[in-house]
Design an enzyme around this catalytic site. Structure first.
Site, PDB file in Angstrom:
ATOM      1  N   GLY A 270       0.771  -1.058  -0.018  1.00 13.80           N
ATOM      2  CA  GLY A 270      -0.070  -0.114   0.055  1.00 13.80           C
ATOM      3  C   GLY A 270       0.930   1.330   0.077  1.00 13.80           C
TER       4      GLY A 270
ATOM      5  N   ARG B 201      10.133   5.505  -5.809  1.00  8.52           N
ATOM      6  CA  ARG B 201       9.402   6.877  -6.294  1.00  8.52           C
ATOM      7  C   ARG B 201       9.378   8.120  -5.757  1.00  8.52           C
ATOM      8  NH1 ARG B 201       5.528   8.010  -2.649  1.00  8.52           N
ATOM      9  NH2 ARG B 201       4.840   6.225  -1.330  1.00  8.52           N
TER      10      ARG B 201
END
Length: 409
Positions: free
Chosen positions: A158, A283
């Site tokens: 998640g 990221r």
């Protein structure tokens, strides 16, 4: 001659417009592939093409990109994690399929599974919190008993702090376990949870491009039990030794997880035993690119786009300012009657950005994650004390009213 395009898989309300602008600055046309393009308001105003496609399906993405290649010269492909971190792994597979620069999808998948990530970091000797994997309520209770309360209970896969909660006692532990397993949390795969030691201490985010630490931000959360960012300061007020120590551990994380391409961020807590790695994300961190650009003059988004099309990134710092951001969080659910003060706050000297995420009459339903933020303010100056004063002055000018929903009868 076919027009050169850069394909974005999904979008992001914060960094999405920055990517669109950076792509256009390079003379490329951005094309966004999304399951629901309408959810990204900026696509309506940024002169950007959008295509509806099932981004959960690698086959559908491959088929769409193949079709686009018949009309365009695809210079690169990248994407956003949104609520599905594994989407970035699919981006890596797309890049590999079309022989374009991109991240290693296997490394991304290992990193996105936080249990596997923990195992690899532990094997490499990286300092991390104690942890256990659980798939049901009994295992959650057993793991918490072994580690000792308080613990952090979260999905093994998640992002954006969705489903993450500090459980300070057995009641909160049972409540959050019921929430995760009772059908309210959306699972992308079979339910697997991490029960972790609550590492207490100041929170930091290390921003990395490739194998270079670009900058470290200090961050604070809103009130527990959730982990919703409230304020950030860049550069973090650290000594040279502290900065170097976190930087060295960060590079150890990258080696352990076989990450060596593109943007990454690593979250730390500085505890009594020193820096402890909370999470490695393959990221850009949400909200961080703007802070890094204002603090150092390094545009992480633009440099990432360069890597995506096969060019070299330039991470040379051109100046040093102290930047602070504040995320405005509602204290109740209900209907937003009004919110104003944006223009006055933006006019304060030293304010770099004011952005509202909601409009009047919008429903406010707090979820305990990044989606709770209704606005943010960013200030910058050469001095930390001055920056914090500017930020507070601007924040004080923004006000809103929320009407509580009627009580259930």
């Amino acid at each position: 001659m076919s027009r050169k395009v850069l394909i974005l898989v999904e979008g992001h309300r914060g960094s999405g417009p920055l990517y669109i602008q950076s792509i256009q600055n390079l003379g490329l046309q951005p094309i966004t592939l999304s399951t629901d393009p309408a959810q990204y308001d900026y696509l309506k105003t940024e002169n950007s093409q959008a295509v509806r496609v099932d981004t959960d399906s690698l086959a559908a993405l491959t088929h769409e990109c193949t079709g686009l290649r018949a009309f365009y010269d695809i210079a690169g492909i990248t994407g956003f994690t949104a609520l599905d971190e594994l989407l970035y792994a699919r981006v890596g597979k797309l890049c590999r399929h079309f022989d374009l620069p991109g991240p290693n999808p296997e490394s991304i998948e290992r990193c996105c599974d936080k249990f596997v990530q923990r195992q690899l970091l532990a094997k490499a000797g990286v300092p991390i919190p104690a942890y256990r994997l659980a798939v049901n309520a009994a295992e959650v209770q057993s793991a918490a008993a072994e580690i000792g309360l308080p613990v952090v209970l979260k999905p093994a896969v998640g992002s954006g702090s969705s489903g993450v909660r500090l459980c300070r006692d057995v009641v909160e532990l049972a409540e959050h376990t019921t929430y995760l397993l009772g059908g309210k949390h959306i699972w992308r795969s079979s339910p697997r949870m991490l029960v972790e030691e609550f590492a207490q201490g100041p929170h930091y985010v290390v921003n990395i491009m490739g194998n270079e630490v670009v900058g470290i931000t200090a961050a604070e959360f809103g009130p527990p039990p959730h982990f919703v960012f409230r304020q950030s300061i860049c550069p973090a007020p650290l000594s040279d030794d502290e900065h170097e120590r976190m930087g060295n551990i960060s590079l150890s994380c990258l080696r352990a997880l076989d990450l060596d391409w593109g943007p990454m961020c690593i979250e730390f807590r500085w505890t009594k035993r020193g820096p402890v790695v909370i999470e490695v994300n393959p990221r850009l961190a949400g909200g961080q690119p703007k802070l890094i650009q204002l603090a150092y003059g390094v545009d992480l988004v633009a440099e990432h786009v360069k890597l995506v099309i096969g060019a070299d990134a330039n991470l040379r710092k051109t100046h040093l300012h102290t930047v602070a951001s504040r995320y405005l969080l509602p204290d109740r659910d209900g209907i937003l009657d009004w919110i104003d003060g944006e223009a006055s706050a933006a006019a304060v000297p030293g304010v770099a950005e004011v952005k509202l995420y909601v409009e009047s009459k919008a429903p406010i339903v707090r979820k305990g994650d990044y989606r709770d933020c209704i606005a943010h303010v960013i200030a910058a100056s050469p001095d930390l004390t001055r920056t914090e004063a500017i930020l507070q002055q601007a924040v004080d000018l923004i006000d809103w009213s929320i009407t509580s929903p009627p009580a259930n009868v």
